[in-house]
Enzyme design. Sequence first.
Site, PDB file in Angstrom:
ATOM      1  N   CYS A  50       0.804  -1.229   0.000  1.00 45.59           N
ATOM      2  CA  CYS A  50       0.000   0.000   0.000  1.00 45.59           C
ATOM      3  C   CYS A  50       0.841   1.286   0.000  1.00 45.59           C
ATOM      4  CB  CYS A  50      -0.953  -0.003   1.185  1.00 45.59           C
ATOM      5  SG  CYS A  50      -0.197  -0.528   2.722  1.00 45.59           S
ATOM      6  N   HIS A  74      -2.715   6.659   3.588  1.00 44.38           N
ATOM      7  CA  HIS A  74      -1.279   6.809   3.885  1.00 44.38           C
ATOM      8  C   HIS A  74      -0.778   8.115   3.266  1.00 44.38           C
ATOM      9  CE1 HIS A  74      -1.464   2.896   5.482  1.00 44.38           C
ATOM     10  NE2 HIS A  74      -0.794   2.206   4.587  1.00 44.38           N
TER      11      HIS A  74
HETATM   12  N1  LIG Z   1      -1.426  -4.179  -0.502  1.00 42.63           N
HETATM   13  C1  LIG Z   1      -1.071  -4.102   0.753  1.00 42.63           C
HETATM   14  O1  LIG Z   1      -0.195  -3.414   1.050  1.00 42.63           O
HETATM   15  C2  LIG Z   1      -1.738  -4.812   1.840  1.00 42.63           C
HETATM   16  C3  LIG Z   1      -2.420  -4.110   2.800  1.00 42.63           C
HETATM   17  C4  LIG Z   1      -2.994  -4.828   3.806  1.00 42.63           C
HETATM   18  C5  LIG Z   1      -2.854  -6.208   3.836  1.00 42.63           C
HETATM   19  N2  LIG Z   1      -2.151  -6.826   2.877  1.00 42.63           N
HETATM   20  C6  LIG Z   1      -1.977  -8.266   2.838  1.00 42.63           C
HETATM   21  O2  LIG Z   1      -3.259  -8.837   2.675  1.00 42.63           O
HETATM   22  C7  LIG Z   1      -3.260 -10.089   3.325  1.00 42.63           C
HETATM   23  C8  LIG Z   1      -4.493 -10.199   4.204  1.00 42.63           C
HETATM   24  O3  LIG Z   1      -4.507  -9.205   5.207  1.00 42.63           O
HETATM   25  P1  LIG Z   1      -5.785  -8.983   6.097  1.00 42.63           P
HETATM   26  O4  LIG Z   1      -5.453  -7.938   7.080  1.00 42.63           O
HETATM   27  O5  LIG Z   1      -6.961  -8.825   5.200  1.00 42.63           O
HETATM   28  O6  LIG Z   1      -5.852 -10.389   6.837  1.00 42.63           O
HETATM   29  P2  LIG Z   1      -7.067 -11.100   7.554  1.00 42.63           P
HETATM   30  O7  LIG Z   1      -8.128 -10.119   7.884  1.00 42.63           O
HETATM   31  O8  LIG Z   1      -6.448 -11.927   8.616  1.00 42.63           O
HETATM   32  O9  LIG Z   1      -7.663 -12.048   6.414  1.00 42.63           O
HETATM   33  C9  LIG Z   1      -6.965 -13.125   5.993  1.00 42.63           C
HETATM   34  C10 LIG Z   1      -7.896 -14.080   5.228  1.00 42.63           C
HETATM   35  O10 LIG Z   1      -7.145 -15.249   4.952  1.00 42.63           O
HETATM   36  C11 LIG Z   1      -7.849 -16.385   5.417  1.00 42.63           C
HETATM   37  N3  LIG Z   1      -6.923 -17.431   5.884  1.00 42.63           N
HETATM   38  C12 LIG Z   1      -6.106 -17.381   6.955  1.00 42.63           C
HETATM   39  N4  LIG Z   1      -5.433 -18.548   7.071  1.00 42.63           N
HETATM   40  C13 LIG Z   1      -5.860 -19.336   6.068  1.00 42.63           C
HETATM   41  C14 LIG Z   1      -5.557 -20.656   5.663  1.00 42.63           C
HETATM   42  N5  LIG Z   1      -4.663 -21.410   6.307  1.00 42.63           N
HETATM   43  N6  LIG Z   1      -6.175 -21.155   4.573  1.00 42.63           N
HETATM   44  C15 LIG Z   1      -7.084 -20.421   3.915  1.00 42.63           C
HETATM   45  N7  LIG Z   1      -7.424 -19.155   4.237  1.00 42.63           N
HETATM   46  C16 LIG Z   1      -6.815 -18.628   5.301  1.00 42.63           C
HETATM   47  C17 LIG Z   1      -8.691 -15.888   6.572  1.00 42.63           C
HETATM   48  O11 LIG Z   1      -9.764 -16.781   6.779  1.00 42.63           O
HETATM   49  P3  LIG Z   1     -10.558 -16.799   8.193  1.00 42.63           P
HETATM   50  O12 LIG Z   1     -11.445 -15.605   8.154  1.00 42.63           O
HETATM   51  O13 LIG Z   1     -11.289 -18.090   8.127  1.00 42.63           O
HETATM   52  O14 LIG Z   1      -9.530 -16.764   9.262  1.00 42.63           O
HETATM   53  C18 LIG Z   1      -9.121 -14.516   6.040  1.00 42.63           C
HETATM   54  O15 LIG Z   1     -10.211 -14.643   5.168  1.00 42.63           O
HETATM   55  C19 LIG Z   1      -1.916 -10.215   4.043  1.00 42.63           C
HETATM   56  O16 LIG Z   1      -1.029 -10.967   3.246  1.00 42.63           O
HETATM   57  C20 LIG Z   1      -1.435  -8.804   4.127  1.00 42.63           C
HETATM   58  O17 LIG Z   1      -0.032  -8.719   4.131  1.00 42.63           O
HETATM   59  C21 LIG Z   1      -1.601  -6.161   1.870  1.00 42.63           C
END
Ligand SMILES: NC(=O)c1ccc[n+]([C@@H]2O[C@H](COP(=O)([O-])OP(=O)(O)OC[C@H]3O[C@@H](n4cnc5c(N)ncnc54)[C@H](OP(=O)(O)O)[C@@H]3O)[C@@H](O)[C@H]2O)c1
Length: 327
Positions: free
Chosen positions: A133, A225
Amino acid sequence: MIQLLDPHPEFDIAALTASSSSAGKPYREAAKWRANAPIPNGIAELTVAETDPAAVADDVDLLFSSLPSSVGEAVEPAFCEAGYVVSSNSSNARMAPDVPLVIPEVNGDHLALLEVQRDERGWDGALVKNPNCSTITFVPTLAALEEFGVERVHVATLQAVSGAGYDGVTSMEIIDNALPHIGGEEEKLETESKKLLGTFDGAEVDENDVEVAASCNRIPTLDGHLENVFVETTEDLSPEKAAEAMAGYPSLDLHSSPDPLIHVFDEPDRPQPRLDRNLGGGMAISAGGFSESTFGLQYNCLAHNTIRGAAGASVLNGELLLESGYL
Ligand SMILES: NC(=O)c1ccc[n+]([C@@H]2O[C@H](COP(=O)([O-])OP(=O)(O)OC[C@H]3O[C@@H](n4cnc5c(N)ncnc54)[C@H](OP(=O)(O)O)[C@@H]3O)[C@@H](O)[C@H]2O)c1
């Protein structure tokens, strides 16, 4: 992601997948929905599936992935091998040589790297990444200045708490405070920007020589940001020329690409997160505060971190994949 995809004219949500602890539940029960509008009709009752190619219908054209990076590393290639095209927001594989890291308005031509990826990996599917981001916030402004020979960049970020996820920082940590360290973030800005501004020669991406030094800070804003940028260029670059180049930087004829892409402010105290993060539906970059400094051009830029910086970035890459014939 759901809020962007539900009203989207080109995509229909066919399935939702998550971890085993959510699979089998209706989405309204599985999700910790904290958005400022209810779950869209029809989505709340969808049954969440396992994140496994066998659990997703074969006629699904495109998957949007936002998994924890360790999960994405294992699961995304399995989907690509099974023939699905994946547009991913997770940080795994962003710097892999055969994985396009794309901001459509900046380096949409890098998508052609998918031909190399498919040849090398034997995939019918494909994997495309959007950057971090904070990287997405300042790289389009650098792209607008490329004709002036961008050599060296110093960037300090003031990042909103939503970037860390709902449980990312506690209220006791962030209220009345600023956190001058975000693990792994500075390296992402420094490396991803070189790949994004690189040149695709038909076989590989030749990274840009620009030197980037980043300092990342978490502040108590919710979304958006803000970044302070200092740029050294080989050619003379006045604040006026920089503002003109950014204001004229083209957007694309894709549903989520805003026009203008970069909203330039004359007021020295803009952009501000609370006032300006929703420009262009949260997909615009904004910039202002242009001045000359000892270290070259100085300015500030801003983007909505969960829209332009995450979900919207993946959706826009999906639109580019569709337009480019990969779906
Ligand atoms: N572009 C960017 O800069 C940016 C910004 C923010 C985040 N991100 C990235 O986006 C990703 C998600 O972030 P978030 O904050 O949205 O995380 P989050 O709210 O924890 O969501 C993660 C998702 O992944 C699922 N998950 C977790 N473990 C799993 C597994 N073993 N098998 C299948 N599904 C699984 C979760 O399912 P459940 O709901 O069932 O637990 C949930 O739906 C991360 O990699 C983060 O680094 C990137």
